[in-house]
Scaffold this active site. Structure first.
Site, PDB file in Angstrom:
ATOM      1  N   CYS A  48       0.838  -1.213   0.000  1.00 50.00           N
ATOM      2  CA  CYS A  48       0.000   0.000   0.000  1.00 50.00           C
ATOM      3  C   CYS A  48       0.869   1.257   0.000  1.00 50.00           C
ATOM      4  O   CYS A  48       1.540   1.555   0.998  1.00 50.00           O
ATOM      5  CB  CYS A  48      -0.921  -0.029   1.228  1.00 50.00           C
ATOM      6  SG  CYS A  48      -1.757   1.523   1.569  1.00 50.00           S
ATOM      7  N   CYS A  51      -0.073   3.960   2.638  1.00 50.95           N
ATOM      8  CA  CYS A  51       0.304   3.531   3.987  1.00 50.95           C
ATOM      9  C   CYS A  51       1.705   4.014   4.330  1.00 50.95           C
ATOM     10  O   CYS A  51       1.987   4.388   5.475  1.00 50.95           O
ATOM     11  CB  CYS A  51       0.264   2.008   4.096  1.00 50.95           C
ATOM     12  SG  CYS A  51      -1.377   1.280   3.909  1.00 50.95           S
TER      13      CYS A  51
END
Length: 302
Positions: A48, A51
């Site tokens: 991700c 993230c």
């Protein structure tokens, strides 16, 4: 023969503010910990991209909170069960636990200002560092993030409804949003005993300058007036008001300094007095204030 010595009581181990949490440790590290302080669970995944932006921000802000909140990071690829149970469908996602219960949540790589506001809501009035929140809100206002700054000032007022600096900040937010009536109403709430408060003085000066700006007219016409009549002090004075209203502080100060240089006593020293209003509005540490104040002193005492 003497029995074994009883060791002195060791201090309880310090609980870390940032932990990696597993499915097995979730109850202890998150649920039980949340009875002592809010716990933010950062659901993330190695693949991700957002993230990788959010997690360092969370870590930085949690460290700055100095133990008031914990960050528990959970890799959903390794431990998907909790995220699935909570219905989390995308990452990054942050869920806050307080007193063993889910209290709030957000998703996406939020900016630091939003994360700090999120944490302050969890901590409640007792957890608000008023001076830090004032400074942050003022910095956000100066950077043009008016809505976030307004939320910060409003949060302070929830705990301290008569805080003069927060009221002044809220008034300046109104001015920045073009709502001079709101600013006027807020300034009217501030007791005169706080008139000398720097933030209040600055907000009142900014409001007075806003009213002047509404009366001077179009910027292009004012520039043309000064070009055609460079020794007309009123033209330069009006241009300075308009320049300041458009955020061009250095240019506004220079127009007034020209008037002081050409005719210091014009209109009962109106140019010097307006410069002082600018200084009050901008604040003593603003670079434009410092520069213009030095130049004004050089002119007045030359």
């Amino acid at each position: 023969m003497p029995g074994p010595q009883t060791p002195a009581s060791a201090p309880a181990p310090q609980r870390p503010d940032i932990v990696d949490v597993t499915l097995q440790g979730f109850r202890t590290e998150v649920m039980e910990e949340s009875f002592d302080r809010p716990v933010l669970v950062d659901f993330w995944a190695p693949w991700c991209g957002p993230c990788k932006q959010l997690t360092p921000r969370l870590e930085k802000i949690v460290r700055e909170a100095r133990g008031k909140v914990r960050l528990a990071k959970m890799n959903i690829d390794e431990h998907p069960q909790i995220a699935q149970k909570m219905g989390i469908q995308s990452v990054p996602a942050v869920v806050a636990f307080v007193q063993g219960q889910m209290a709030d949540a957000f998703s996406g790589a939020q900016p630091e200002s939003e994360i700090k506001a999120f944490i302050q809501r969890l901590l409640g009035p007792g957890g608000v560092d008023v001076e830090a929140l004032l400074a942050e809100s003022q910095a956000l206002l100066d950077a043009g993030q008016v809505a976030v700054a307004e939320a910060g000032f409003a949060q302070i007022l929830q705990n301290d409804p008569e805080n003069p600096a927060a009221l002044a900040g809220l008034a300046r937010c109104g001015l920045a949003q073009g709502d001079s009536e709101q600013a006027k109403a807020i300034l009217a709430q501030i007791p005169e005993k706080h008139a000398s408060n720097p933030a209040v003085a600055a907000a009142r000066a900014a409001f007075a300058l806003e009213e002047k700006a509404g009366a001077v007219g179009d910027m292009a016409l004012l520039l043309a007036r000064v070009e055609t009549a460079p020794h007309d002090p009123q033209a330069r004075y009006d241009l300075a008001v308009a320049l300041n209203a458009s955020g061009k502080r250095e240019a506004a100060a220079q127009e007034l300094l020209v008037i002081v240089k050409q005719d210091r006593k014009w209109n009962d020293e109106a140019a010097r007095k307006l410069l002082l209003e600018f200084f009050d509005s901008w604040g003593p540490t603003d670079p434009a204030t410092r520069s213009a104040r030095r130049q004004l002193s050089a002119l007045l005492f030359s």
